[in-house]
Design a protein around this motif. Structure first.
Motif, PDB file in Angstrom:
ATOM      1  N   GLU A 185       0.828  -1.202   0.000  1.00 47.23           N
ATOM      2  CA  GLU A 185       0.000   0.000   0.000  1.00 47.23           C
ATOM      3  C   GLU A 185       0.868   1.260   0.000  1.00 47.23           C
ATOM      4  O   GLU A 185       0.541   2.255  -0.657  1.00 47.23           O
ATOM      5  N   TRP A 186       1.982   1.208   0.726  1.00 44.09           N
ATOM      6  CA  TRP A 186       2.891   2.353   0.768  1.00 44.09           C
ATOM      7  C   TRP A 186       3.501   2.584  -0.610  1.00 44.09           C
ATOM      8  O   TRP A 186       3.620   3.730  -1.061  1.00 44.09           O
ATOM      9  N   ILE A 187       3.863   1.500  -1.291  1.00 45.98           N
ATOM     10  CA  ILE A 187       4.451   1.596  -2.634  1.00 45.98           C
ATOM     11  C   ILE A 187       3.455   2.218  -3.607  1.00 45.98           C
ATOM     12  O   ILE A 187       3.784   3.137  -4.374  1.00 45.98           O
ATOM     13  N   LEU A 188       2.211   1.739  -3.572  1.00 41.81           N
ATOM     14  CA  LEU A 188       1.188   2.251  -4.479  1.00 41.81           C
ATOM     15  C   LEU A 188       0.894   3.721  -4.206  1.00 41.81           C
ATOM     16  O   LEU A 188       0.700   4.512  -5.145  1.00 41.81           O
ATOM     17  N   CYS A 189       0.861   4.075  -2.929  1.00 39.16           N
ATOM     18  CA  CYS A 189       0.605   5.477  -2.565  1.00 39.16           C
ATOM     19  C   CYS A 189       1.759   6.368  -3.006  1.00 39.16           C
ATOM     20  O   CYS A 189       1.545   7.489  -3.483  1.00 39.16           O
ATOM     21  N   LYS A 190       2.979   5.863  -2.861  1.00 36.59           N
ATOM     22  CA  LYS A 190       4.164   6.621  -3.255  1.00 36.59           C
ATOM     23  C   LYS A 190       4.150   6.927  -4.751  1.00 36.59           C
ATOM     24  O   LYS A 190       4.490   8.036  -5.188  1.00 36.59           O
ATOM     25  N   LEU A 191       3.721   5.957  -5.553  1.00 35.79           N
ATOM     26  CA  LEU A 191       3.686   6.135  -7.009  1.00 35.79           C
ATOM     27  C   LEU A 191       2.375   6.738  -7.495  1.00 35.79           C
ATOM     28  O   LEU A 191       2.248   7.094  -8.676  1.00 35.79           O
ATOM     29  N   LYS A 192       1.388   6.815  -6.600  1.00 36.07           N
ATOM     30  CA  LYS A 192       0.065   7.330  -6.947  1.00 36.07           C
ATOM     31  C   LYS A 192      -0.575   6.514  -8.068  1.00 36.07           C
ATOM     32  O   LYS A 192      -1.085   7.035  -9.054  1.00 36.07           O
ATOM     33  N   VAL A 193      -0.522   5.187  -7.900  1.00 33.40           N
ATOM     34  CA  VAL A 193      -1.108   4.274  -8.884  1.00 33.40           C
ATOM     35  C   VAL A 193      -1.935   3.229  -8.149  1.00 33.40           C
ATOM     36  O   VAL A 193      -1.876   3.101  -6.925  1.00 33.40           O
ATOM     37  N   ASP A 194      -2.717   2.481  -8.906  1.00 38.24           N
ATOM     38  CA  ASP A 194      -3.487   1.356  -8.380  1.00 38.24           C
ATOM     39  C   ASP A 194      -3.018   0.076  -9.063  1.00 38.24           C
ATOM     40  O   ASP A 194      -2.425   0.116 -10.143  1.00 38.24           O
ATOM     41  N   ARG A 195      -3.301  -1.039  -8.440  1.00 41.15           N
ATOM     42  CA  ARG A 195      -3.029  -2.314  -9.105  1.00 41.15           C
ATOM     43  C   ARG A 195      -3.868  -2.390 -10.376  1.00 41.15           C
ATOM     44  O   ARG A 195      -5.071  -2.135 -10.336  1.00 41.15           O
ATOM     45  N   GLU A 196      -3.270  -2.788 -11.477  1.00 37.60           N
ATOM     46  CA  GLU A 196      -4.028  -2.828 -12.723  1.00 37.60           C
ATOM     47  C   GLU A 196      -3.610  -3.944 -13.673  1.00 37.60           C
ATOM     48  O   GLU A 196      -4.308  -4.211 -14.657  1.00 37.60           O
ATOM     49  N   LEU A 197      -2.498  -4.610 -13.411  1.00 45.20           N
ATOM     50  CA  LEU A 197      -2.013  -5.612 -14.360  1.00 45.20           C
ATOM     51  C   LEU A 197      -2.973  -6.782 -14.494  1.00 45.20           C
ATOM     52  O   LEU A 197      -3.274  -7.223 -15.611  1.00 45.20           O
ATOM     53  N   LEU A 198      -3.465  -7.308 -13.378  1.00 49.01           N
ATOM     54  CA  LEU A 198      -4.395  -8.437 -13.434  1.00 49.01           C
ATOM     55  C   LEU A 198      -5.672  -8.041 -14.150  1.00 49.01           C
ATOM     56  O   LEU A 198      -6.214  -8.816 -14.950  1.00 49.01           O
ATOM     57  N   ASP A 199      -6.185  -6.835 -13.888  1.00 51.86           N
ATOM     58  CA  ASP A 199      -7.383  -6.362 -14.585  1.00 51.86           C
ATOM     59  C   ASP A 199      -7.120  -6.237 -16.083  1.00 51.86           C
ATOM     60  O   ASP A 199      -8.008  -6.491 -16.906  1.00 51.86           O
ATOM     61  N   ARG A 200      -5.901  -5.843 -16.441  1.00 53.58           N
ATOM     62  CA  ARG A 200      -5.530  -5.739 -17.851  1.00 53.58           C
ATOM     63  C   ARG A 200      -5.566  -7.105 -18.528  1.00 53.58           C
ATOM     64  O   ARG A 200      -6.083  -7.244 -19.644  1.00 53.58           O
ATOM     65  N   VAL A 201      -5.056  -8.111 -17.848  1.00 50.93           N
ATOM     66  CA  VAL A 201      -5.070  -9.472 -18.394  1.00 50.93           C
ATOM     67  C   VAL A 201      -6.497  -9.968 -18.579  1.00 50.93           C
ATOM     68  O   VAL A 201      -6.854 -10.528 -19.623  1.00 50.93           O
ATOM     69  N   LYS A 202      -7.342  -9.745 -17.580  1.00 55.66           N
ATOM     70  CA  LYS A 202      -8.739 -10.185 -17.671  1.00 55.66           C
ATOM     71  C   LYS A 202      -9.469  -9.448 -18.779  1.00 55.66           C
ATOM     72  O   LYS A 202     -10.320 -10.018 -19.475  1.00 55.66           O
ATOM     73  N   SER A 203      -9.158  -8.168 -18.968  1.00 58.27           N
ATOM     74  CA  SER A 203      -9.767  -7.391 -20.041  1.00 58.27           C
ATOM     75  C   SER A 203      -9.378  -7.949 -21.408  1.00 58.27           C
ATOM     76  O   SER A 203     -10.220  -8.055 -22.316  1.00 58.27           O
ATOM     77  N   LEU A 204      -8.121  -8.334 -21.566  1.00 59.65           N
ATOM     78  CA  LEU A 204      -7.666  -8.925 -22.833  1.00 59.65           C
ATOM     79  C   LEU A 204      -8.380 -10.237 -23.105  1.00 59.65           C
ATOM     80  O   LEU A 204      -8.757 -10.525 -24.251  1.00 59.65           O
ATOM     81  N   LYS A 205      -8.573 -11.038 -22.055  1.00 58.46           N
ATOM     82  CA  LYS A 205      -9.263 -12.311 -22.219  1.00 58.46           C
ATOM     83  C   LYS A 205     -10.718 -12.099 -22.645  1.00 58.46           C
ATOM     84  O   LYS A 205     -11.234 -12.796 -23.517  1.00 58.46           O
ATOM     85  N   LEU A 206     -11.389 -11.131 -22.022  1.00 59.70           N
ATOM     86  CA  LEU A 206     -12.782 -10.858 -22.368  1.00 59.70           C
ATOM     87  C   LEU A 206     -12.903 -10.298 -23.785  1.00 59.70           C
ATOM     88  O   LEU A 206     -13.835 -10.634 -24.527  1.00 59.70           O
TER      89      LEU A 206
END
Length: 215
Positions: A185-206
């Protein structure tokens, strides 16, 4: 191949169409529903190849039985019994006899980590902004890690691998080792990003599923 398969209509039925081979340049996969049909198919291809002076390399030709229940799958080519394997690589992807994609996913993620490592000079640079580094990571690292992910089956274990890889990339980008005990959570807050890689993979599959369905 056309001559070898002329009049041959055995194989898997998919929506009324018979599938018994996959071809890409000289990389050919022959598909059959029984050892007898596969032997006949190989004999046909061998005979047609020899007519034009082509020989099939027995050392590079393997046999894999999917869902094997103890059947005799000994297949011969030019008098030599072909080696039976539990997996093989085709067009860069690993196919296994049980249809499990874990090995292929881990291989791709390892390639992504290798790419991340090769770009160490970029992540260390003080002249490249963090925003630009994040964009470069998506374009150069993630594209390698999730290549051909549309056709892979995901289970909870594989999803955890993907999420762990994503966080490892973020930590590498910030040059923060695990010894600093910084939370995700500290890493994500530091970069001001959210987890998105898994969602990207699922989007490609759909997206791929929708494309196939419409076709």
């Amino acid at each position: 191949m056309r001559e070898a398969l002329e009049g041959y209509n055995k194989g898997f039925q998919i929506q009324g169409r018979v599938i018994n081979n996959l071809r890409y340049a000289d990389a050919v996969v022959l598909i059959a529903t029984s050892p007898e049909d596969l032997q006949e198919l190989i004999n046909r291809v061998r005979a047609s190849s020899e007519k034009v002076g082509l020989l099939i390399n027995t050392d590079k030709t393997k046999v894999m039985a999917c869902g094997n229940s103890g059947m005799n799958t000994k297949i011969s080519l030019s008098g030599e019994v072909l080696e039976e394997v539990e997996s093989f690589v085709y067009l860069g992807s690993i196919f296994t006899c049980d249809g499990n994609c874990t090995q292929d996913i881990r291989k791709r993620l390892a390639m992504g980590r290798s790419t991340m490592q090769s770009l160490s000079s970029v992540w260390k640079s003080k002249y490249i902004s963090t925003t630009t580094k994040i964009r470069l990571r998506k374009a150069l690292v993630w594209s390698v890690a999730i290549y051909e992910s549309e056709g892979r089956t995901l289970h909870s274990k594989e999803e955890k691998y993907i999420e762990a890889f994503e966080m490892r990339c973020y930590r590498r980008l910030l040059r923060i080792p695990w010894t600093q005990h910084k939370t995700n959570e500290w890493i994500l807050c530091k970069l001001k990003v959210d987890r998105e890689l898994l969602d990207r993979v699922k989007s490609l599959k759909l997206t791929f599923y929708g494309h196939t369905t419409r076709k």
